[in-house]
Design a protein around this motif. Structure first.
Motif, PDB file in Angstrom:
ATOM      1  N   ARG A  82       0.829  -1.196   0.000  1.00  0.00           N
ATOM      2  CA  ARG A  82       0.000   0.000   0.000  1.00  0.00           C
ATOM      3  C   ARG A  82       0.864   1.246   0.000  1.00  0.00           C
ATOM      4  O   ARG A  82       0.554   2.242  -0.617  1.00  0.00           O
ATOM      5  CB  ARG A  82      -0.922  -0.030   1.230  1.00  0.00           C
ATOM      6  CG  ARG A  82      -1.879   1.118   1.354  1.00  0.00           C
ATOM      7  CD  ARG A  82      -1.465   2.218   2.311  1.00  0.00           C
ATOM      8  NE  ARG A  82      -0.847   1.769   3.520  1.00  0.00           N
ATOM      9  CZ  ARG A  82       0.184   2.392   4.047  1.00  0.00           C
ATOM     10  NH1 ARG A  82       0.717   3.429   3.467  1.00  0.00           N
ATOM     11  NH2 ARG A  82       0.724   1.981   5.166  1.00  0.00           N
TER      12      ARG A  82
ATOM     13  N   VAL B 276       1.467   2.954  -3.280  1.00  0.00           N
ATOM     14  CA  VAL B 276       0.381   3.641  -3.975  1.00  0.00           C
ATOM     15  C   VAL B 276       0.461   5.119  -3.616  1.00  0.00           C
ATOM     16  O   VAL B 276       0.522   5.488  -2.459  1.00  0.00           O
ATOM     17  CB  VAL B 276      -0.990   3.066  -3.549  1.00  0.00           C
ATOM     18  CG1 VAL B 276      -2.118   3.851  -4.176  1.00  0.00           C
ATOM     19  CG2 VAL B 276      -1.072   1.594  -3.913  1.00  0.00           C
ATOM     20  N   THR B 277       0.506   5.973  -4.632  1.00  0.00           N
ATOM     21  CA  THR B 277       0.584   7.410  -4.410  1.00  0.00           C
ATOM     22  C   THR B 277      -0.792   7.929  -4.023  1.00  0.00           C
ATOM     23  O   THR B 277      -1.782   7.642  -4.688  1.00  0.00           O
ATOM     24  CB  THR B 277       1.059   8.126  -5.686  1.00  0.00           C
ATOM     25  OG1 THR B 277       2.313   7.583  -6.053  1.00  0.00           O
ATOM     26  CG2 THR B 277       1.176   9.612  -5.458  1.00  0.00           C
ATOM     27  N   LEU B 278      -0.840   8.683  -2.959  1.00  0.00           N
ATOM     28  CA  LEU B 278      -2.099   9.256  -2.501  1.00  0.00           C
ATOM     29  C   LEU B 278      -2.064  10.758  -2.703  1.00  0.00           C
ATOM     30  O   LEU B 278      -1.167  11.443  -2.217  1.00  0.00           O
ATOM     31  CB  LEU B 278      -2.336   8.931  -1.018  1.00  0.00           C
ATOM     32  CG  LEU B 278      -3.578   9.574  -0.398  1.00  0.00           C
ATOM     33  CD1 LEU B 278      -4.838   8.996  -1.051  1.00  0.00           C
ATOM     34  CD2 LEU B 278      -3.603   9.338   1.093  1.00  0.00           C
ATOM     35  N   GLU B 279      -3.011  11.236  -3.450  1.00  0.00           N
ATOM     36  CA  GLU B 279      -3.199  12.670  -3.618  1.00  0.00           C
ATOM     37  C   GLU B 279      -4.283  13.108  -2.637  1.00  0.00           C
ATOM     38  O   GLU B 279      -5.042  12.289  -2.131  1.00  0.00           O
ATOM     39  CB  GLU B 279      -3.632  12.987  -5.046  1.00  0.00           C
ATOM     40  CG  GLU B 279      -2.651  12.538  -6.100  1.00  0.00           C
ATOM     41  CD  GLU B 279      -1.320  13.275  -6.030  1.00  0.00           C
ATOM     42  OE1 GLU B 279      -1.324  14.468  -5.674  1.00  0.00           O
ATOM     43  OE2 GLU B 279      -0.288  12.653  -6.315  1.00  0.00           O
TER      44      GLU B 279
ATOM     45  N   VAL C 281      -7.750  14.112  -1.459  1.00  0.00           N
ATOM     46  CA  VAL C 281      -9.019  13.642  -2.021  1.00  0.00           C
ATOM     47  C   VAL C 281     -10.134  14.626  -1.660  1.00  0.00           C
ATOM     48  O   VAL C 281     -10.463  14.785  -0.494  1.00  0.00           O
ATOM     49  CB  VAL C 281      -9.371  12.236  -1.489  1.00  0.00           C
ATOM     50  CG1 VAL C 281     -10.695  11.759  -2.059  1.00  0.00           C
ATOM     51  CG2 VAL C 281      -8.254  11.252  -1.806  1.00  0.00           C
TER      52      VAL C 281
ATOM     53  N   LEU D 181     -11.197   9.576  -5.523  1.00  0.00           N
ATOM     54  CA  LEU D 181     -11.227   8.552  -4.483  1.00  0.00           C
ATOM     55  C   LEU D 181     -11.494   7.182  -5.097  1.00  0.00           C
ATOM     56  O   LEU D 181     -10.883   6.191  -4.700  1.00  0.00           O
ATOM     57  CB  LEU D 181     -12.266   8.863  -3.412  1.00  0.00           C
ATOM     58  CG  LEU D 181     -12.344   7.829  -2.288  1.00  0.00           C
ATOM     59  CD1 LEU D 181     -11.024   7.715  -1.538  1.00  0.00           C
ATOM     60  CD2 LEU D 181     -13.470   8.154  -1.326  1.00  0.00           C
TER      61      LEU D 181
ATOM     62  N   GLU E 199     -10.571   6.066  -7.958  1.00  0.00           N
ATOM     63  CA  GLU E 199      -9.322   5.580  -8.533  1.00  0.00           C
ATOM     64  C   GLU E 199      -8.325   5.176  -7.439  1.00  0.00           C
ATOM     65  O   GLU E 199      -7.599   4.189  -7.588  1.00  0.00           O
ATOM     66  CB  GLU E 199      -8.720   6.629  -9.470  1.00  0.00           C
ATOM     67  CG  GLU E 199      -9.612   6.945 -10.664  1.00  0.00           C
ATOM     68  CD  GLU E 199     -10.097   5.714 -11.408  1.00  0.00           C
ATOM     69  OE1 GLU E 199      -9.294   4.789 -11.643  1.00  0.00           O
ATOM     70  OE2 GLU E 199     -11.301   5.658 -11.748  1.00  0.00           O
ATOM     71  N   THR E 200      -8.292   5.920  -6.343  1.00  0.00           N
ATOM     72  CA  THR E 200      -7.410   5.578  -5.226  1.00  0.00           C
ATOM     73  C   THR E 200      -7.817   4.247  -4.608  1.00  0.00           C
ATOM     74  O   THR E 200      -6.973   3.389  -4.336  1.00  0.00           O
ATOM     75  CB  THR E 200      -7.428   6.687  -4.157  1.00  0.00           C
ATOM     76  OG1 THR E 200      -6.992   7.913  -4.760  1.00  0.00           O
ATOM     77  CG2 THR E 200      -6.540   6.357  -2.978  1.00  0.00           C
TER      78      THR E 200
ATOM     79  N   ALA F  52      -1.259  12.407   2.376  1.00  0.00           N
ATOM     80  CA  ALA F  52      -1.153  12.811   0.975  1.00  0.00           C
ATOM     81  C   ALA F  52       0.102  13.641   0.759  1.00  0.00           C
ATOM     82  O   ALA F  52       0.512  14.405   1.623  1.00  0.00           O
ATOM     83  CB  ALA F  52      -2.374  13.595   0.560  1.00  0.00           C
TER      84      ALA F  52
END
Length: 133
Positions: free
Chosen positions: A13, A16-19, A21, A45, A47-48, A132
């Motif tokens: 996890r 996985v890049t989190l922008e 939201v 969200l 897509e995340t 993020a």
């Protein structure tokens, strides 16, 4: 020492890049014991969540949560919890805000949790937190 599947999933996890939201805040709703602001996530969200699901599947972790929809994600922000019968004026005012757009909330933290169906504090266990970038 071999990693347990949950730990492998957390490590996966982290890749996985989190922008940040955004959620559209769309009116006030009354629940039996509270007043909440309804929050609807944007497609970001979705897509995340899909990226996280793929990462967990690759780590051998199967998500057992069923969503009402795999395209629309909603949430609530509780701002008033009733400890006694609410006054009629408060409920009337909240009802007037039922369809009012209240702007946007931008989430900058995502937590992987397990809990019961109502996310009671007693049942909630946080497995990982991602901020993020």
């Amino acid at each position: 020492q071999p990693q347990r599947p949950a730990h492998r999933g957390v490590e996966q996890r982290r890749q996985v890049t989190l922008e940040r939201v955004p959620f559209d805040l769309d009116g006030v709703a009354r629940f039996p014991a509270s007043l909440v602001v309804r929050a609807f996530a944007t497609t970001m969200l979705r897509e995340t969540v899909r990226a996280l699901t793929r990462a967990f599947q690759e780590a051998g972790i199967v998500a057992d949560k069923l969503n009402a929809s795999n395209d629309v994600f909603t949430g609530n922000i509780t701002f008033c919890r009733f400890t006694a019968q609410p006054r009629a004026e408060l409920l009337e005012y909240a009802a007037r805000l039922g369809d009012v757009s209240l702007g946007q909330f931008v989430a900058s933290t995502l937590q992987l949790v397990s809990c019961d169906e109502v996310c009671s504090r007693e049942s909630m266990r946080t497995h990982a937190t991602v901020h993020a970038g």
